[in-house]
Design a protein around this motif. Structure first.
Motif, PDB file in Angstrom:
ATOM      1  N   GLU A  13      65.714  70.355   5.794  1.00 22.18           N
ATOM      2  CA  GLU A  13      64.366  70.204   5.325  1.00 22.18           C
ATOM      3  C   GLU A  13      63.363  70.079   6.376  1.00 22.18           C
ATOM      4  O   GLU A  13      62.130  70.343   6.429  1.00 22.18           O
ATOM      5  N   SER A  14      63.903  69.331   7.789  1.00 22.66           N
ATOM      6  CA  SER A  14      63.026  69.039   8.658  1.00 22.66           C
ATOM      7  C   SER A  14      62.821  70.211   9.771  1.00 22.66           C
ATOM      8  O   SER A  14      62.141  70.230  10.670  1.00 22.66           O
ATOM      9  N   PHE A  15      64.014  70.960   9.837  1.00 21.18           N
ATOM     10  CA  PHE A  15      63.898  71.965  10.724  1.00 21.18           C
ATOM     11  C   PHE A  15      62.999  73.002  10.743  1.00 21.18           C
ATOM     12  O   PHE A  15      62.395  73.529   9.860  1.00 21.18           O
ATOM     13  N   ASN A  16      62.142  73.128  11.775  1.00 19.74           N
ATOM     14  CA  ASN A  16      61.096  74.161  12.183  1.00 19.74           C
ATOM     15  C   ASN A  16      61.333  75.071  13.065  1.00 19.74           C
ATOM     16  O   ASN A  16      61.162  74.606  14.514  1.00 19.74           O
ATOM     17  N   LEU A  17      61.732  76.352  12.566  1.00 19.14           N
ATOM     18  CA  LEU A  17      61.952  77.360  13.634  1.00 19.14           C
ATOM     19  C   LEU A  17      60.759  77.648  14.669  1.00 19.14           C
ATOM     20  O   LEU A  17      60.969  77.954  15.843  1.00 19.14           O
ATOM     21  N   VAL A  18      59.690  77.663  14.183  1.00 17.68           N
ATOM     22  CA  VAL A  18      58.498  77.906  15.101  1.00 17.68           C
ATOM     23  C   VAL A  18      58.202  76.964  16.101  1.00 17.68           C
ATOM     24  O   VAL A  18      58.088  77.049  17.432  1.00 17.68           O
ATOM     25  N   ARG A  19      58.507  75.554  15.738  1.00 17.19           N
ATOM     26  CA  ARG A  19      58.439  74.315  16.733  1.00 17.19           C
ATOM     27  C   ARG A  19      59.505  74.586  17.882  1.00 17.19           C
ATOM     28  O   ARG A  19      59.342  74.505  19.176  1.00 17.19           O
ATOM     29  N   TRP A  20      60.702  75.068  17.418  1.00 15.51           N
ATOM     30  CA  TRP A  20      61.655  74.961  18.284  1.00 15.51           C
ATOM     31  C   TRP A  20      61.560  76.276  19.126  1.00 15.51           C
ATOM     32  O   TRP A  20      61.839  76.433  20.400  1.00 15.51           O
ATOM     33  N   CYS A  21      60.903  77.579  18.712  1.00 11.14           N
ATOM     34  CA  CYS A  21      61.069  78.573  19.623  1.00 11.14           C
ATOM     35  C   CYS A  21      60.043  78.225  20.671  1.00 11.14           C
ATOM     36  O   CYS A  21      60.058  78.431  21.713  1.00 11.14           O
ATOM     37  N   LEU A  22      58.752  77.649  20.186  1.00 13.79           N
ATOM     38  CA  LEU A  22      57.650  77.317  21.157  1.00 13.79           C
ATOM     39  C   LEU A  22      58.378  76.139  22.353  1.00 13.79           C
ATOM     40  O   LEU A  22      57.970  76.231  23.264  1.00 13.79           O
ATOM     41  N   THR A  23      59.029  75.207  21.799  1.00 16.04           N
ATOM     42  CA  THR A  23      59.615  74.458  22.893  1.00 16.04           C
ATOM     43  C   THR A  23      60.477  75.084  23.767  1.00 16.04           C
ATOM     44  O   THR A  23      60.474  75.006  25.080  1.00 16.04           O
ATOM     45  N   ILE A  24      61.317  76.015  23.271  1.00 15.13           N
ATOM     46  CA  ILE A  24      62.154  76.779  24.122  1.00 15.13           C
ATOM     47  C   ILE A  24      61.509  77.720  25.121  1.00 15.13           C
ATOM     48  O   ILE A  24      61.732  77.717  26.369  1.00 15.13           O
ATOM     49  N   ILE A  25      60.326  78.331  24.678  1.00 13.43           N
ATOM     50  CA  ILE A  25      59.501  79.153  25.479  1.00 13.43           C
ATOM     51  C   ILE A  25      58.763  78.260  26.470  1.00 13.43           C
ATOM     52  O   ILE A  25      58.606  78.388  27.555  1.00 13.43           O
ATOM     53  N   ALA A  26      58.326  77.001  26.094  1.00 17.61           N
ATOM     54  CA  ALA A  26      57.779  76.199  27.101  1.00 17.61           C
ATOM     55  C   ALA A  26      58.894  75.659  28.147  1.00 17.61           C
ATOM     56  O   ALA A  26      58.547  75.491  29.264  1.00 17.61           O
ATOM     57  N   PHE A  27      60.172  75.281  27.787  1.00 16.81           N
ATOM     58  CA  PHE A  27      61.241  74.733  28.736  1.00 16.81           C
ATOM     59  C   PHE A  27      61.306  76.183  29.729  1.00 16.81           C
ATOM     60  O   PHE A  27      61.362  75.979  30.900  1.00 16.81           O
ATOM     61  N   ALA A  28      61.391  77.116  29.349  1.00 27.24           N
ATOM     62  CA  ALA A  28      61.552  78.535  29.979  1.00 27.24           C
ATOM     63  C   ALA A  28      60.382  78.463  30.868  1.00 27.24           C
ATOM     64  O   ALA A  28      60.693  78.707  32.367  1.00 27.24           O
ATOM     65  N   PHE A  29      59.214  78.531  30.725  1.00 26.14           N
ATOM     66  CA  PHE A  29      58.113  78.835  31.660  1.00 26.14           C
ATOM     67  C   PHE A  29      58.028  77.674  32.437  1.00 26.14           C
ATOM     68  O   PHE A  29      57.917  77.931  33.810  1.00 26.14           O
ATOM     69  N   ALA A  30      58.313  76.267  32.352  1.00 25.58           N
ATOM     70  CA  ALA A  30      58.334  75.161  33.190  1.00 25.58           C
ATOM     71  C   ALA A  30      59.275  75.482  34.034  1.00 25.58           C
ATOM     72  O   ALA A  30      59.110  75.189  35.244  1.00 25.58           O
TER      73      ALA A  30
END
Length: 257
Positions: A13-30
């Protein structure tokens, strides 16, 4: 007792694919930006760091820990506490407000673990594409760190052990802030308000722990246990407060707040 079925329901119920994708992208960029910086430093000093040494440097950057990773973490977990009915249907399914809250806490723990696994894995994989792998500290790396003011005692363990202890400290810190965010959700009835309040308090708390208590520096297992013991005690108190709020709270079905 909280069952695996209840935990699976909370996670689904709490899993949000968009949030996880944005987080992974931010990890990779940083990470890419940081690796590019260390490539320049390596070229200027004629020192070749290992991929684990670069990973250590990235994951112990205080600016990233406080102002990049912490906001990403709170953004990722801020939707755990409530659904459209503000948790009322979940409370009925759990048959107990205490079970409902424990289920949320376990879900938070799961997401926090997943967050740090993704953080380490992505940073290491990107660093390993550029720098050679070594399971021990290089003498040049130790000299640079000592010249920058670090104690040699911070590197008595292997890179894997040192990174593990360091991330363990930050894990406890983030988990405590995440629990505080969930308490704010109970009090304010709004995830957005909880995110804003917990972010401010989390940044201030993290700054105190990182700059005053030198939280990411691991001189010994004893110091690791002592500093994390403080956070564990605060988490216990936070849980007790959240449990009290949960039993005082009025859950109304089909009403969004």
């Amino acid at each position: 007792m909280v069952t695996a079925k209840m935990i699976r329901y909370n996670i689904s119920e709490s899993f949000n694919l968009v949030r996880w994708c944005l987080t992974i992208i931010a990890f990779a960029f940083a990470c890419v930006v940081s690796v590019a910086k260390y490539i320049q430093i390596s070229d200027m000093t004629a020192i070749t760091f290992s991929s684990l040494e670069i990973t250590y440097l990235i994951l112990n950057d205080t600016v990233s820990l406080i102002y990049i990773y912490l906001p990403l973490y709170l953004f990722l977990i801020c939707g755990i506490m409530f659904d459209d009915n503000f948790g009322s249907l979940e409370v009925i399914k759990c048959q107990s407000r205490g079970k409902w809250l424990v289920g949320k806490w376990v879900t938070l723990l799961f997401y926090t673990l997943l967050f740090f696994v993704a953080l380490f894995t992505l940073n290491f994989l990107i660093s390993d594409q550029v720098f050679p792998f070594s399971a021990s500290w290089s003498s040049d790396f130790l000299k640079v760190q000592v010249n920058m003011g670090q104690s040699a005692r911070n590197f008595i363990y292997t890179p894997f052990q040192t990174i593990g202890l360091s991330l363990g400290s930050v894990f406890s810190l983030y988990l405590a802030v995440g629990m505080l965010s969930m308490v704010f959700s109970l009090l304010t009835h709004k995830e957005a308000y909880a995110l804003f309040l917990s972010l401010i308090i989390g940044i201030l708390t993290s700054a105190v722990f990182v700059y005053v208590l030198d939280f990411t520096s691991q001189m010994s297992v004893a110091s690791f246990a002592w500093r994390n013991g403080i956070l564990f005690a605060s988490m216990v108190l936070t849980f007790i407060g959240a449990l009290w709020i949960t039993y005082k709270r009025d859950f109304n079905i089909e009403r969004k707040e």
